[in-house]
Design an enzyme around this catalytic site. Structure first.
Site, mmCIF file in Angstrom:
data_model
loop_
_atom_site.group_PDB
_atom_site.id
_atom_site.type_symbol
_atom_site.label_atom_id
_atom_site.label_comp_id
_atom_site.label_asym_id
_atom_site.label_seq_id
_atom_site.Cartn_x
_atom_site.Cartn_y
_atom_site.Cartn_z
ATOM 1 N N GLU A 109 -5.207 -4.793 10.858
ATOM 2 C CA GLU A 109 -4.209 -3.743 11.026
ATOM 3 C C GLU A 109 -4.464 -2.991 12.327
ATOM 4 O OE1 GLU A 109 -2.324 -2.637 7.052
ATOM 5 O OE2 GLU A 109 -4.065 -1.352 7.264
ATOM 6 N N ASN A 160 0.868 -1.177 0.000
ATOM 7 C CA ASN A 160 0.000 0.000 0.000
ATOM 8 C C ASN A 160 0.908 1.232 0.000
ATOM 9 O OD1 ASN A 160 -1.834 2.028 0.436
ATOM 10 N ND2 ASN A 160 -2.186 1.538 2.592
ATOM 11 N N SER A 195 3.569 -1.913 10.283
ATOM 12 C CA SER A 195 5.028 -1.895 10.413
ATOM 13 C C SER A 195 5.687 -3.234 10.095
ATOM 14 C CB SER A 195 5.433 -1.392 11.805
ATOM 15 O OG SER A 195 4.958 -0.065 11.996
ATOM 16 N N GLY A 224 2.515 2.523 10.553
ATOM 17 C CA GLY A 224 3.442 3.625 10.329
ATOM 18 C C GLY A 224 4.162 4.092 11.589
ATOM 19 N N GLU A 279 -6.705 4.949 7.739
ATOM 20 C CA GLU A 279 -6.527 6.374 7.405
ATOM 21 C C GLU A 279 -7.788 6.928 6.759
ATOM 22 O OE1 GLU A 279 -2.875 5.733 5.288
ATOM 23 O OE2 GLU A 279 -1.913 5.246 7.200
ATOM 24 N N LYS A 317 0.068 4.287 -0.352
ATOM 25 C CA LYS A 317 -0.598 5.508 0.161
ATOM 26 C C LYS A 317 -0.362 6.665 -0.814
ATOM 27 C CE LYS A 317 0.326 3.663 4.688
ATOM 28 N NZ LYS A 317 0.199 3.834 6.099
ATOM 29 N N HIS A 336 -9.394 1.346 4.899
ATOM 30 C CA HIS A 336 -8.108 1.547 5.587
ATOM 31 C C HIS A 336 -8.309 2.500 6.763
ATOM 32 C CE1 HIS A 336 -3.975 2.740 6.340
ATOM 33 N NE2 HIS A 336 -3.612 1.638 5.717
HETATM 34 C C1 PEP Z 1 -0.661 0.276 5.919
HETATM 35 O O1 PEP Z 1 -0.682 1.406 5.463
HETATM 36 O O2 PEP Z 1 -1.597 -0.482 5.669
HETATM 37 C C2 PEP Z 1 0.467 -0.119 6.751
HETATM 38 C C3 PEP Z 1 0.406 -1.265 7.349
HETATM 39 O O3 PEP Z 1 1.519 0.767 6.856
HETATM 40 P P1 PEP Z 1 2.946 0.493 7.553
HETATM 41 O O4 PEP Z 1 3.454 -0.825 6.992
HETATM 42 O O5 PEP Z 1 3.791 1.642 7.144
HETATM 43 O O6 PEP Z 1 2.718 0.394 9.004
#
Ligand code: PEP
Length: 249
Positions: free
Chosen positions: A164, A9, A209, A170, A97, A11, A95
């Protein structure tokens, strides 16, 4: 047996030129990886160019969002039909976000999933608890609500669920493999209540992460079928290593 599913992803990162540069290096590096479903979700503006480069390869294309209507007066929105037309096989829905900045709730998530399915696109549906919810002992309650409302009356076929934990996205704070396994097993259990034997068809992947350093232990968990990767998917080397989890490079 579910095939491992690893998705990037990106973003709001990378121009069309950056996307081209990434894929020129990435595609040849993973061309022999047949045992993993590999997916890249660039920003909307890169989808058409990426679709051309990915045609005939083992890497599938995904969008990061879609609206729930097919067409009409919805300025700035993109429909699942348009994504299918441009060559997307998947779309990420719900997601954290989007839930946080664009106020998407479980009802909207459910409508978006149904619209994507109607257009023949697979979905990667994100669920997960906030830090305060985990600390308050409400993780399972939140997951249960997100599954029951967001995933109501959905065909399991081509439906990937990304667990998640929002506090891990992040932040560099990955869930331990015990925390990931516990949440994934809970999600599988709730899906069994809703979908009976068909619950086994859902791929449940972990996001938060994920890096080359922790992917192997996460993928070793019985109920972790793959990963949704943000930050570590932006570099060819690190995302290639994640896709080739378990193998010494
Ligand atoms: C994500 O945006 O779905 C995500 C898991 O980001 P990150 O790997 O940067 O934590």
């Amino acid at each position: 047996m579910r095939k491992p599913f690893i998705a990037a992803n990106w973003k709001m990162n990378k121009t069309t030129a950056d996307t081209r540069e990434f894929l020129e290096k990435f595609i040849p590096g993973v061309k022999d990886v047949t045992a993993v479903d590999i997916v890249i979700a660039p920003p909307f503006i890169s989808l058409a160019g990426a679709a051309e480069m990915l045609r005939g390869t083992n890497v599938a294309l995904a969008a990061q969002n879609a609206f729930y209507e097919e067409k009409g007066a919805y300025t700035g929105e993109i429909s699942p039909l348009m994504l299918s037309d441009v060559g997307c096989r998947y779309v990420i829905i719900g997601h954290s976000e989007r839930r946080q900045y664009f106020f998407e709730d479980d009802g909207i998530v459910n409508r978006k999933i149904k619209a994507a399915k109607k257009a023949g696109i697979g979905v990667i549906v994100c669920i997960g608890e906030l830090l305060a919810e985990r600390e308050g002992g409400r993780t399972f309650e939140v997951l249960e609500r997100q599954i029951e409302k967001g995933l109501r009356e959905i065909d399991p076929d081509n439906t990937v669920i990304a667990y998640e934990p929002v506090w891990a996205i992040g932040t560099g704070k990955t869930a331990t493999h015990e925390q990931a396994q516990e949440a994934h097993a809970f999600i599988r259990g709730r899906l069994s209540v809703l979908y009976g034997n068909r619950a086994g068809e859902f791929c449940i992947i972990y996001g938060g992460s994920v890096t080359p350093d922790n992917v192997d232990s996460l993928m070793a968990c019985e109920d972790v079928d793959g990963a949704l990767v943000g930050g570590a998917s932006l570099k060819v080397e690190s995302f290639t290593r994640i896709v080739k989890f378990g193998k010494v490079q």
